[in-house]
Design a protein around this motif. Sequence first.
Motif, PDB file in Angstrom:
ATOM      1  N   GLY A   7      -4.237  51.014  26.227  1.00 35.47           N
ATOM      2  CA  GLY A   7      -3.058  51.727  25.721  1.00 35.47           C
ATOM      3  C   GLY A   7      -2.278  52.414  26.818  1.00 35.47           C
ATOM      4  N   ILE A   8      -2.976  53.127  27.695  1.00 32.98           N
ATOM      5  CA  ILE A   8      -2.294  53.837  28.781  1.00 32.98           C
ATOM      6  C   ILE A   8      -1.700  52.850  29.772  1.00 32.98           C
ATOM      7  CG2 ILE A   8      -2.636  55.420  30.714  1.00 32.98           C
ATOM      8  CD1 ILE A   8      -4.747  56.843  28.948  1.00 32.98           C
ATOM      9  N   GLY A   9      -2.414  51.763  30.053  1.00 36.28           N
ATOM     10  CA  GLY A   9      -1.890  50.755  30.977  1.00 36.28           C
ATOM     11  C   GLY A   9      -0.637  50.078  30.453  1.00 36.28           C
ATOM     12  N   LEU A  10      -0.653  49.709  29.168  1.00 34.81           N
ATOM     13  CA  LEU A  10       0.533  49.083  28.576  1.00 34.81           C
ATOM     14  C   LEU A  10       1.725  50.039  28.613  1.00 34.81           C
ATOM     15  CD1 LEU A  10      -0.753  47.212  25.391  1.00 34.81           C
ATOM     16  CD2 LEU A  10       0.311  46.208  27.396  1.00 34.81           C
ATOM     17  N   GLU A  11       1.500  51.260  28.203  1.00 34.68           N
ATOM     18  CA  GLU A  11       2.609  52.214  28.152  1.00 34.68           C
ATOM     19  C   GLU A  11       3.106  52.571  29.552  1.00 34.68           C
ATOM     20  OE1 GLU A  11       4.225  53.361  25.406  1.00 34.68           O
ATOM     21  OE2 GLU A  11       2.997  51.946  24.291  1.00 34.68           O
ATOM     22  N   LEU A  62       1.512  46.846  14.276  1.00 32.02           N
ATOM     23  CA  LEU A  62       1.987  46.950  15.654  1.00 32.02           C
ATOM     24  C   LEU A  62       3.456  47.378  15.783  1.00 32.02           C
ATOM     25  CD1 LEU A  62       0.119  44.096  17.538  1.00 32.02           C
ATOM     26  CD2 LEU A  62      -0.190  46.547  17.762  1.00 32.02           C
ATOM     27  N   PRO A  63       4.380  46.879  14.969  1.00 28.81           N
ATOM     28  CA  PRO A  63       5.754  47.404  15.076  1.00 28.81           C
ATOM     29  C   PRO A  63       5.856  48.885  14.727  1.00 28.81           C
ATOM     30  CG  PRO A  63       5.779  45.287  13.991  1.00 28.81           C
ATOM     31  CD  PRO A  63       4.342  45.684  14.115  1.00 28.81           C
ATOM     32  N   THR A  64       5.033  49.338  13.787  1.00 28.79           N
ATOM     33  CA  THR A  64       5.018  50.764  13.450  1.00 28.79           C
ATOM     34  C   THR A  64       4.475  51.579  14.615  1.00 28.79           C
ATOM     35  OG1 THR A  64       4.647  50.174  11.145  1.00 28.79           O
ATOM     36  CG2 THR A  64       4.197  52.453  11.778  1.00 28.79           C
ATOM     37  N   SER A  78       6.311  61.302  28.543  1.00 29.49           N
ATOM     38  CA  SER A  78       5.012  61.012  29.131  1.00 29.49           C
ATOM     39  C   SER A  78       4.472  59.681  28.627  1.00 29.49           C
ATOM     40  CB  SER A  78       4.024  62.126  28.784  1.00 29.49           C
ATOM     41  OG  SER A  78       2.726  61.778  29.174  1.00 29.49           O
ATOM     42  N   ALA A  79       4.251  58.750  29.560  1.00 29.15           N
ATOM     43  CA  ALA A  79       3.634  57.480  29.190  1.00 29.15           C
ATOM     44  C   ALA A  79       2.177  57.691  28.820  1.00 29.15           C
ATOM     45  CB  ALA A  79       3.757  56.482  30.334  1.00 29.15           C
ATOM     46  N   LEU A  80       1.558  58.732  29.345  1.00 27.25           N
ATOM     47  CA  LEU A  80       0.172  59.043  29.013  1.00 27.25           C
ATOM     48  C   LEU A  80       0.038  59.411  27.535  1.00 27.25           C
ATOM     49  CD1 LEU A  80      -2.733  59.499  30.066  1.00 27.25           C
ATOM     50  CD2 LEU A  80      -2.087  61.879  30.430  1.00 27.25           C
ATOM     51  N   ALA A  81       0.937  60.230  27.033  1.00 23.35           N
ATOM     52  CA  ALA A  81       0.881  60.633  25.627  1.00 23.35           C
ATOM     53  C   ALA A  81       1.088  59.445  24.700  1.00 23.35           C
ATOM     54  CB  ALA A  81       1.930  61.706  25.341  1.00 23.35           C
ATOM     55  N   SER A  82       2.069  58.618  24.986  1.00 15.47           N
ATOM     56  CA  SER A  82       2.300  57.450  24.127  1.00 15.47           C
ATOM     57  C   SER A  82       1.181  56.426  24.298  1.00 15.47           C
ATOM     58  CB  SER A  82       3.665  56.832  24.402  1.00 15.47           C
ATOM     59  OG  SER A  82       3.774  56.406  25.730  1.00 15.47           O
ATOM     60  N   GLY A  83       0.558  56.373  25.485  1.00 11.99           N
ATOM     61  CA  GLY A  83      -0.577  55.476  25.695  1.00 11.99           C
ATOM     62  C   GLY A  83      -1.800  55.890  24.905  1.00 11.99           C
ATOM     63  N   VAL A  84      -2.058  57.196  24.850  1.00 14.73           N
ATOM     64  CA  VAL A  84      -3.187  57.696  24.048  1.00 14.73           C
ATOM     65  C   VAL A  84      -2.929  57.434  22.571  1.00 14.73           C
ATOM     66  CG1 VAL A  84      -4.401  59.793  23.329  1.00 14.73           C
ATOM     67  CG2 VAL A  84      -3.930  59.395  25.747  1.00 14.73           C
ATOM     68  N   LEU A  85      -1.705  57.628  22.125  1.00 16.15           N
ATOM     69  CA  LEU A  85      -1.364  57.354  20.733  1.00 16.15           C
ATOM     70  C   LEU A  85      -1.542  55.862  20.419  1.00 16.15           C
ATOM     71  CD1 LEU A  85      -0.070  58.525  18.074  1.00 16.15           C
ATOM     72  CD2 LEU A  85       2.032  57.528  18.939  1.00 16.15           C
ATOM     73  N   THR A  86      -1.077  54.996  21.297  1.00 16.23           N
ATOM     74  CA  THR A  86      -1.238  53.559  21.101  1.00 16.23           C
ATOM     75  C   THR A  86      -2.717  53.184  21.053  1.00 16.23           C
ATOM     76  OG1 THR A  86       0.858  53.108  22.205  1.00 16.23           O
ATOM     77  CG2 THR A  86      -0.698  51.287  22.066  1.00 16.23           C
TER      78      THR A  86
END
Length: 102
Positions: A7-11, A62-64, A78-86
């Motif tokens: 998740g973090i890598g993708l974001e 996935l779209p949601t 923060s890409a970290l925050a969205s990565g953790v959420l993903t």
Amino acid sequence: ILFLPLGIGLESALRPAGGGRAVVRSLMAKALILIGLTIAINTFGTLPPVIGLMIPSLAIVLPTIEAVAARLYTVSGSALASGVLTALFLAWIPAPIFPIGY
């Protein structure tokens, strides 16, 4: 915890460019995950067929996940925050299929 690097890598790789192009790239990356799962189940047989049960639900969710992650990145920056959420969303789907004692 195992989904955090994914998740973090993708974001981190796809989100910082921002805008609609980042959303499209992220959706394409998540579509590649679904294609990879399908190939691993049907072609190579490296994953058990029960994993195929979560592919339709992932295609719907996935779209949601992407919409929420894009909004979180816009608000927090923060890409970290969205990565953790993903990662949390991606781990939530297979968790009922594979209980801890499996």
